[in-house]
Design a protein around this motif. Structure first.
Motif, PDB file in Angstrom:
ATOM      1  N   MET A  63    -103.528 -54.876 -77.400  1.00 56.42           N
ATOM      2  CA  MET A  63    -103.157 -56.200 -77.802  1.00 56.42           C
ATOM      3  C   MET A  63    -104.352 -57.021 -78.246  1.00 56.42           C
ATOM      4  N   ASP A  64    -105.538 -56.730 -77.749  1.00 61.49           N
ATOM      5  CA  ASP A  64    -106.716 -57.474 -78.147  1.00 61.49           C
ATOM      6  C   ASP A  64    -107.007 -57.326 -79.639  1.00 61.49           C
ATOM      7  N   ASP A  65    -106.770 -56.167 -80.203  1.00 64.20           N
ATOM      8  CA  ASP A  65    -107.074 -55.914 -81.606  1.00 64.20           C
ATOM      9  C   ASP A  65    -106.174 -56.719 -82.540  1.00 64.20           C
ATOM     10  N   ILE A  66    -105.002 -57.018 -82.115  1.00 59.60           N
ATOM     11  CA  ILE A  66    -104.061 -57.746 -82.960  1.00 59.60           C
ATOM     12  C   ILE A  66    -104.440 -59.223 -83.029  1.00 59.60           C
ATOM     13  N   ASP A  67    -104.993 -59.768 -81.976  1.00 56.50           N
ATOM     14  CA  ASP A  67    -105.329 -61.179 -81.929  1.00 56.50           C
ATOM     15  C   ASP A  67    -106.598 -61.524 -82.712  1.00 56.50           C
ATOM     16  N   GLU A  68    -107.398 -60.556 -83.096  1.00 53.97           N
ATOM     17  CA  GLU A  68    -108.653 -60.818 -83.804  1.00 53.97           C
ATOM     18  C   GLU A  68    -108.414 -60.954 -85.301  1.00 53.97           C
ATOM     19  N   ILE A  69    -109.171 -61.821 -85.915  1.00 53.03           N
ATOM     20  CA  ILE A  69    -109.102 -61.995 -87.364  1.00 53.03           C
ATOM     21  C   ILE A  69    -110.270 -61.237 -87.973  1.00 53.03           C
ATOM     22  N   ASN A  70    -109.977 -60.441 -88.962  1.00 55.14           N
ATOM     23  CA  ASN A  70    -111.009 -59.665 -89.642  1.00 55.14           C
ATOM     24  C   ASN A  70    -111.650 -60.558 -90.714  1.00 55.14           C
ATOM     25  N   VAL A  71    -112.893 -60.979 -90.498  1.00 53.16           N
ATOM     26  CA  VAL A  71    -113.568 -61.900 -91.421  1.00 53.16           C
ATOM     27  C   VAL A  71    -114.417 -61.183 -92.462  1.00 53.16           C
ATOM     28  N   VAL A  72    -114.522 -59.878 -92.398  1.00 51.96           N
ATOM     29  CA  VAL A  72    -115.355 -59.137 -93.348  1.00 51.96           C
ATOM     30  C   VAL A  72    -114.862 -59.327 -94.784  1.00 51.96           C
ATOM     31  N   PRO A  73    -113.558 -59.220 -95.067  1.00 46.02           N
ATOM     32  CA  PRO A  73    -113.120 -59.469 -96.453  1.00 46.02           C
ATOM     33  C   PRO A  73    -113.394 -60.905 -96.901  1.00 46.02           C
ATOM     34  N   LEU A  74    -113.251 -61.865 -96.000  1.00 47.17           N
ATOM     35  CA  LEU A  74    -113.537 -63.255 -96.348  1.00 47.17           C
ATOM     36  C   LEU A  74    -115.010 -63.440 -96.701  1.00 47.17           C
ATOM     37  N   VAL A  75    -115.896 -62.838 -95.933  1.00 45.82           N
ATOM     38  CA  VAL A  75    -117.328 -62.921 -96.206  1.00 45.82           C
ATOM     39  C   VAL A  75    -117.648 -62.254 -97.537  1.00 45.82           C
ATOM     40  N   ASP A  76    -117.029 -61.115 -97.817  1.00 48.11           N
ATOM     41  CA  ASP A  76    -117.260 -60.427 -99.091  1.00 48.11           C
ATOM     42  C   ASP A  76    -116.836 -61.295-100.270  1.00 48.11           C
ATOM     43  N   VAL A  77    -115.682 -61.896-100.170  1.00 44.78           N
ATOM     44  CA  VAL A  77    -115.191 -62.752-101.251  1.00 44.78           C
ATOM     45  C   VAL A  77    -116.109 -63.958-101.429  1.00 44.78           C
ATOM     46  N   MET A  78    -116.545 -64.576-100.350  1.00 43.85           N
ATOM     47  CA  MET A  78    -117.427 -65.741-100.437  1.00 43.85           C
ATOM     48  C   MET A  78    -118.777 -65.381-101.052  1.00 43.85           C
ATOM     49  N   LEU A  79    -119.315 -64.211-100.723  1.00 45.73           N
ATOM     50  CA  LEU A  79    -120.579 -63.791-101.326  1.00 45.73           C
ATOM     51  C   LEU A  79    -120.433 -63.555-102.819  1.00 45.73           C
ATOM     52  N   VAL A  80    -119.322 -62.968-103.239  1.00 42.36           N
ATOM     53  CA  VAL A  80    -119.082 -62.761-104.675  1.00 42.36           C
ATOM     54  C   VAL A  80    -118.968 -64.095-105.384  1.00 42.36           C
ATOM     55  N   LEU A  81    -118.217 -65.032-104.802  1.00 40.80           N
ATOM     56  CA  LEU A  81    -118.087 -66.358-105.413  1.00 40.80           C
ATOM     57  C   LEU A  81    -119.423 -67.085-105.467  1.00 40.80           C
ATOM     58  N   LEU A  82    -120.214 -66.995-104.425  1.00 42.01           N
ATOM     59  CA  LEU A  82    -121.534 -67.617-104.414  1.00 42.01           C
ATOM     60  C   LEU A  82    -122.426 -67.031-105.507  1.00 42.01           C
ATOM     61  N   THR A  83    -122.382 -65.714-105.664  1.00 44.27           N
ATOM     62  CA  THR A  83    -123.175 -65.059-106.711  1.00 44.27           C
ATOM     63  C   THR A  83    -122.754 -65.540-108.091  1.00 44.27           C
ATOM     64  N   ILE A  84    -121.471 -65.655-108.330  1.00 41.22           N
ATOM     65  CA  ILE A  84    -120.980 -66.121-109.630  1.00 41.22           C
ATOM     66  C   ILE A  84    -121.409 -67.556-109.889  1.00 41.22           C
ATOM     67  N   VAL A  85    -121.278 -68.416-108.887  1.00 41.81           N
ATOM     68  CA  VAL A  85    -121.656 -69.821-109.061  1.00 41.81           C
ATOM     69  C   VAL A  85    -123.149 -69.956-109.329  1.00 41.81           C
ATOM     70  N   LEU A  86    -123.972 -69.270-108.569  1.00 43.47           N
ATOM     71  CA  LEU A  86    -125.424 -69.369-108.761  1.00 43.47           C
ATOM     72  C   LEU A  86    -125.852 -68.815-110.107  1.00 43.47           C
ATOM     73  N   THR A  87    -125.266 -67.715-110.526  1.00 42.03           N
ATOM     74  CA  THR A  87    -125.615 -67.137-111.827  1.00 42.03           C
ATOM     75  C   THR A  87    -125.208 -68.068-112.960  1.00 42.03           C
TER      76      THR A  87
END
Length: 121
Positions: free
Chosen positions: A1-25
């Motif tokens: 049950m512990d695994d279900i309650d956790e939010i996986n933030v790795v995809p969110l971090v990946d998307v934010m890094l891509v957006l940051l790269t696009i904005v800075l470029t």
């Protein structure tokens, strides 16, 4: 049950890094003006703004206009349009009163855009 309650933030971090790269470029290209654009042509287009006049004031109070020695400031600036920006490059060892006097003389000749060029530390 512990695994279900956790939010996986790795995809969110990946998307934010891509957006940051696009904005800075994109911001870098816009600031440097390196985005290639084929501008449209117009017959009534205004001329590009003129290059600023560069007044250099040395430590020994020698005055130069665009790297040419100047003995009479009023005569040297007389043929220039008053809307032309003026950039003052003053030696850092000059007394403040000398610099203020030079800027005051330039402004009294009708130039409104007077700025100081400094070196970033």
């Amino acid at each position: 049950m512990d695994d279900i309650d956790e939010i996986n933030v790795v995809p969110l971090v990946d998307v934010m890094l891509v957006l940051l790269t696009i904005v800075l470029t994109t911001a870098t290209f816009v600031v440097n003006g390196r985005i290639p654009v084929d501008l449209a042509v117009a017959r009534s287009a205004a001329a590009s703004p003129t290059a600023p006049l560069v007044l250099t004031f040395t430590q020994h109070q020698t005055l130069y206009l665009n790297d040419q020695p100047v003995s009479d400031l009023a005569a040297a600036l007389d043929p220039q349009p008053r809307s032309t920006p003026v950039v003052v490059r003053a030696d850092g060892r000059l007394a403040l009163s000398s610099f203020v006097d030079l800027v005051d003389r330039v402004k009294s000749l009708g130039f409104k855009q007077v700025s100081l060029e400094v070196r970033r530390s």
